[in-house]
Design a protein around this motif. Structure first.
Motif, PDB file in Angstrom:
ATOM      1  N   ALA A   1      10.949  -0.213  -2.248  1.00 30.28           N
ATOM      2  CA  ALA A   1      10.567  -0.704  -3.576  1.00 30.28           C
ATOM      3  C   ALA A   1       9.272  -0.039  -4.035  1.00 30.28           C
ATOM      4  N   HIS A   2       8.328   0.132  -3.109  1.00 30.52           N
ATOM      5  CA  HIS A   2       7.075   0.798  -3.476  1.00 30.52           C
ATOM      6  C   HIS A   2       7.338   2.246  -3.891  1.00 30.52           C
ATOM      7  N   LEU A   3       8.178   2.927  -3.112  1.00 32.30           N
ATOM      8  CA  LEU A   3       8.458   4.338  -3.401  1.00 32.30           C
ATOM      9  C   LEU A   3       9.100   4.500  -4.775  1.00 32.30           C
ATOM     10  N   GLY A  24       8.492   2.838  -7.379  1.00 28.84           N
ATOM     11  CA  GLY A  24       7.565   2.612  -8.488  1.00 28.84           C
ATOM     12  C   GLY A  24       6.266   3.379  -8.378  1.00 28.84           C
ATOM     13  N   CYS A  25       6.071   4.214  -7.371  1.00 29.55           N
ATOM     14  CA  CYS A  25       4.775   4.881  -7.172  1.00 29.55           C
ATOM     15  C   CYS A  25       4.950   6.394  -7.313  1.00 29.55           C
ATOM     16  N   ARG A  26       4.310   6.969  -8.327  1.00 30.95           N
ATOM     17  CA  ARG A  26       4.435   8.421  -8.566  1.00 30.95           C
ATOM     18  C   ARG A  26       3.752   9.227  -7.462  1.00 30.95           C
ATOM     19  N   PRO A  85       0.838  -1.206   0.000  1.00 32.41           N
ATOM     20  CA  PRO A  85       0.000   0.000   0.000  1.00 32.41           C
ATOM     21  C   PRO A  85       0.869   1.250   0.000  1.00 32.41           C
ATOM     22  N   HIS A  86       0.250   2.384  -0.268  1.00 32.95           N
ATOM     23  CA  HIS A  86       1.000   3.643  -0.255  1.00 32.95           C
ATOM     24  C   HIS A  86       1.664   3.842   1.107  1.00 32.95           C
ATOM     25  N   LEU A  87       2.747   4.573   1.107  1.00 35.33           N
ATOM     26  CA  LEU A  87       3.518   4.762   2.329  1.00 35.33           C
ATOM     27  C   LEU A  87       2.785   5.688   3.301  1.00 35.33           C
ATOM     28  N   SER A  88       2.999   5.426   4.571  1.00 32.45           N
ATOM     29  CA  SER A  88       2.415   6.289   5.599  1.00 32.45           C
ATOM     30  C   SER A  88       3.145   7.627   5.621  1.00 32.45           C
TER      31      SER A  88
HETATM   32 ZN   LIG Z   1       2.380   4.781  -3.243  1.00 31.52          ZN
END
Ligand SMILES: [Zn+2]
Length: 145
Positions: free
Chosen positions: A26-28, A30-32, A4-7
């Motif tokens: 890793a999420h950061l 790839g997530c704009r 999920p999106h980062l806190s």
């Molecule tokens: Zn995100």
């Protein structure tokens, strides 16, 4: 991208260049949306760093220090006073009875022995008073907390 999106805490850590857990990093990457939120925090941190330090109309340090409890002396001054009195009595005893000191020292149950017992009594009484004062202080703290 199952993470999920980062806190906000994780985004602030990333903005401050603190290391993130592997999945969050890793999420950061790839997530704009999270990258944009991190950039916002970076701008906020940079702006906050440019602010001048706060100025108060009063002396903040003096106001805080006035509220702190006074440190208690490590050694009770009553006992220091008693010790000085004891040394004075012993000194006067030696000065007055200098010649007869040898005879007095042979009989500890006489004047010197009684003086030592009196001094020990004073020390115990001083300790008792100190203990009583400490107990009262603690009971006062318990009442108001
Ligand atoms: Zn995100």
């Amino acid at each position: 991208m199952t993470q999920p999106h980062l806190s906000d805490d994780a985004l602030q850590m990333a903005a401050a260049a603190a290391p993130l857990p592997t999945a969050a990093a890793a999420h950061l990457a790839g997530c704009r949306l999270c990258q944009a939120r991190r950039a916002t925090y970076q701008q906020l941190f940079a702006a906050a760093a440019q602010l001048p330090p706060p100025v108060f109309a009063f002396d903040l340090a003096a106001a805080v220090l006035a509220q702190l409890p006074r440190p208690k002396p490590a050694f009770p001054w009553v006992l220091v006073l008693v010790a000085v009195l004891v040394l004075g009595v012993v000194g006067a005893f030696v000065a007055l009875l200098g010649g007869a000191l040898g005879q007095v020292l042979q009989g500890w149950s006489t004047g010197l022995g009684a003086g030592l017992v009196a001094v020990a009594g004073l020390l115990v009484a001083g300790q008792g008073l100190e203990l009583l004062a400490r107990h009262r202080r603690h009971m006062r703290l318990l009442t108001f907390s």
